[in-house]
Design a protein around this motif. Structure first.
Motif, short mmCIF file in Angstrom:
data_model
loop_
_atom_site.label_atom_id
_atom_site.label_comp_id
_atom_site.label_asym_id
_atom_site.label_seq_id
_atom_site.Cartn_x
_atom_site.Cartn_y
_atom_site.Cartn_z
N THR A 166 -11.86 -15.69 -13.04
CA THR A 166 -11.93 -14.34 -12.49
C THR A 166 -12.22 -13.26 -13.53
N ARG A 167 -12.41 -13.64 -14.77
CA ARG A 167 -12.65 -12.64 -15.82
C ARG A 167 -14.15 -12.37 -15.96
N ALA A 168 -14.46 -11.17 -16.48
CA ALA A 168 -15.82 -10.91 -16.95
C ALA A 168 -15.85 -11.17 -18.46
N LYS A 198 -5.40 -13.08 -22.78
CA LYS A 198 -6.70 -12.52 -23.17
C LYS A 198 -7.63 -12.21 -21.99
N CYS A 199 -7.32 -12.72 -20.81
CA CYS A 199 -8.16 -12.45 -19.64
C CYS A 199 -7.39 -11.63 -18.61
N MET A 200 -8.14 -10.83 -17.84
CA MET A 200 -7.53 -9.96 -16.83
C MET A 200 -6.71 -10.76 -15.83
N ALA A 209 -0.62 -21.41 -22.15
CA ALA A 209 -2.00 -21.75 -22.52
C ALA A 209 -2.58 -20.73 -23.50
N CYS A 210 -2.30 -19.46 -23.27
CA CYS A 210 -3.01 -18.41 -24.02
C CYS A 210 -2.30 -17.99 -25.31
N SER A 211 -0.99 -18.20 -25.38
CA SER A 211 -0.24 -17.68 -26.53
C SER A 211 -0.66 -18.34 -27.84
N VAL A 235 -14.95 -18.13 -25.14
CA VAL A 235 -15.45 -19.18 -24.24
C VAL A 235 -14.30 -20.00 -23.64
N CYS A 236 -13.09 -19.51 -23.77
CA CYS A 236 -11.92 -20.31 -23.40
C CYS A 236 -11.83 -20.56 -21.88
N ARG A 237 -11.43 -21.79 -21.55
CA ARG A 237 -11.18 -22.16 -20.15
C ARG A 237 -9.86 -22.91 -20.04
N ARG A 238 -8.91 -22.52 -20.88
CA ARG A 238 -7.65 -23.26 -20.92
C ARG A 238 -6.75 -22.99 -19.70
N CYS A 239 -7.03 -21.90 -18.97
CA CYS A 239 -6.23 -21.66 -17.76
C CYS A 239 -7.13 -21.07 -16.67
N ARG A 240 -6.58 -20.94 -15.46
CA ARG A 240 -7.35 -20.50 -14.28
C ARG A 240 -7.95 -19.10 -14.44
S1 SF4 Z 1 -6.20 -16.25 -20.28
FE1 SF4 Z 1 -6.25 -17.17 -22.32
S2 SF4 Z 1 -5.96 -19.36 -21.97
FE2 SF4 Z 1 -6.56 -18.46 -20.02
S3 SF4 Z 1 -8.79 -18.69 -19.97
FE3 SF4 Z 1 -8.35 -16.67 -20.79
S4 SF4 Z 1 -8.38 -16.94 -23.01
FE4 SF4 Z 1 -8.15 -18.96 -22.09
#
Ligand code: SF4
Ligand code: SF4
Length: 240
Positions: free
Chosen positions: A21-23, A83-85, A99-101, A12-17
Motif C-alpha cells: 500500500t505504500r508509494a 518505514k512505510c505508511m 519486520a521493520c525495526s 525495495v523492502c517487502r518484509r511486511c504487508r
Molecule cells: S514497513 Fe518496513 S518491513 Fe514493511 S515493507 Fe516497509 S520497509 Fe519493509
C-alpha cells in the motif's frame, strides 16, 4: 553496514504487508554524525507521496517546535520506526514492528547518536524495550515524555545512550492544550545538542569525574540537560 546499503534495502523492502500500500518507503534524513536522532512512528500520506520526512501538517508543527528550541532540522537525524505508511493511519501491528525495526537498529548502529528521542507511544515503547528500560502502561505513558533516561553501558554493544521520549508533533494538531508542555519539552532538544558550556573549566565536573567517577551525572547533566544542573547557574555566574 553503510547507511547507503541500509537505505537501498529500505527502498525495495517487502518484509511486511505494508509494501503493498505504500508509494515510497522512507529512509531517514540528516547528518551521519548527528548527536540526536528523532524516531517518529511512520510516514503520513504526504510523506508517502513525496518520499520525504515530515512534510505534512505534523512536519509544520515539528519545524515550529524546533525553531522555538533553536534547532535546525539539518542538525539532527530524523527517521521512523516503520518505514512505510500505515493505511488510514491505523496503529502498527506487532509483526510489522518486528519486520521493520531491523532498519532502525541498523540506522542507530551507523549514526550512533548519543541521544535517541522517540516520538509517541510506539516508537518510545520500541526504544525502551530495545535498551531494557521499564516502560509504563499505555495510560501512564505521558509520565515519560520530557524525561531524560540513561541506558546501561554496553547493553547495545556500545556506550550508554540518553533516551528522551517526546509526544509526537501530531499530538498538537488534535490538542492545542498540549502546546506549553510540548514547547517546554522540545526546548530541551536545543540543550541536548551541546555539552555544557562550562564543561572544560567546571571544578564540579572535574570532581565528579576524578573523585566520585559519577558517569551518570556527567551524561545526564554535563553532556545532557546541563540547563537543569544546580551548579550551572553558579559556574555561569562566576564566568560573568
Ligand atoms: S514497513 Fe518496513 S518491513 Fe514493511 S515493507 Fe516497509 S520497509 Fe519493509
Ligand atoms: S552541567 Fe553542571 S557540573 Fe556539569 S559542567 Fe555544567 S555546571 Fe559543571
Amino acid at each position: 553496514m553503510k547507511l547507503e546499503e541500509v537505505n537501498k534495502q529500505i527502498k525495495v523492502c517487502r518484509r511486511c504487508r505494508l509494501f503493498e500500500t505504500r508509494a515510497n518507503a522512507l529512509c531517514g534524513e540528516g547528518p551521519r554524525d548527528a548527536r540526536i536522532m528523532l524516531v517518529a512512528q511512520a510516514p503520513g500520506e504526504n510523506e508517502d507521496r513525496e518520499g520525504r520526512m515530515f512534510i505534512g501538517p505534523s512536519g509544520k508543527v515539528l519545524d515550529e517546535l524546533l525553531r522555538m528550541a533553536g534547532v535546525c532540522r539539518d542538525e539532527i537525524y530524523i527517521t521512523n520506526l516503520i518505514k512505510c505508511m500505515l493505511p488510514r493511519y491505523r496503529k502498527p501491528k506487532q509483526d510489522e514492528i518486528v519486520a521493520c525495526s531491523k532498519y532502525l537498529d541498523e540506522e542507530i548502529d551507523v549514526i550512533n547518536p548519543s541521544v535517541l528521542a522517540p516520538l509517541g507511544y510506539y516508537a518510545s515503547r520500541y526504544i525502551f524495550m530495545k535498551y531494557s528500560l521499564d516502560f509504563p502502561d499505555r495510560e501512564e505513558v505521558y509520565t515519560i515524555y520530557g524525561r531524560l533516561f540513561l541506558t546501561s553501558n554496553g547493553k547495545d554493544g556500545g556506550a550508554a545512550k540518553k533516551i528522551y521520549p517526546l509526544r509526537h508533533p501530531a499530538a498538537l494538531l488534535y490538542n492545542e492544550g498540549l502546546s506549553e508542555e510540548m514547547e517546554r519539552n522540545y526546548h530541551k532538544l536545543g540543550i541536548l545538542l551541546h555539552d555544557c558550556a562550562w564543561f572544560k573549566r567546571c571544578p564540579e565536573r572535574r570532581r565528579l569525574q576524578e573523585v566520585s567517577m559519577d558517569n551518570e551525572w556527567l551524561e545526564l547533566y554535563c553532556k545532557g540537560d546541563w540547563e537543569s544542573c544546580p551548579y550551572f547557574a553558579v559556574e555561569g555566574g562566576r564566568e560573568r
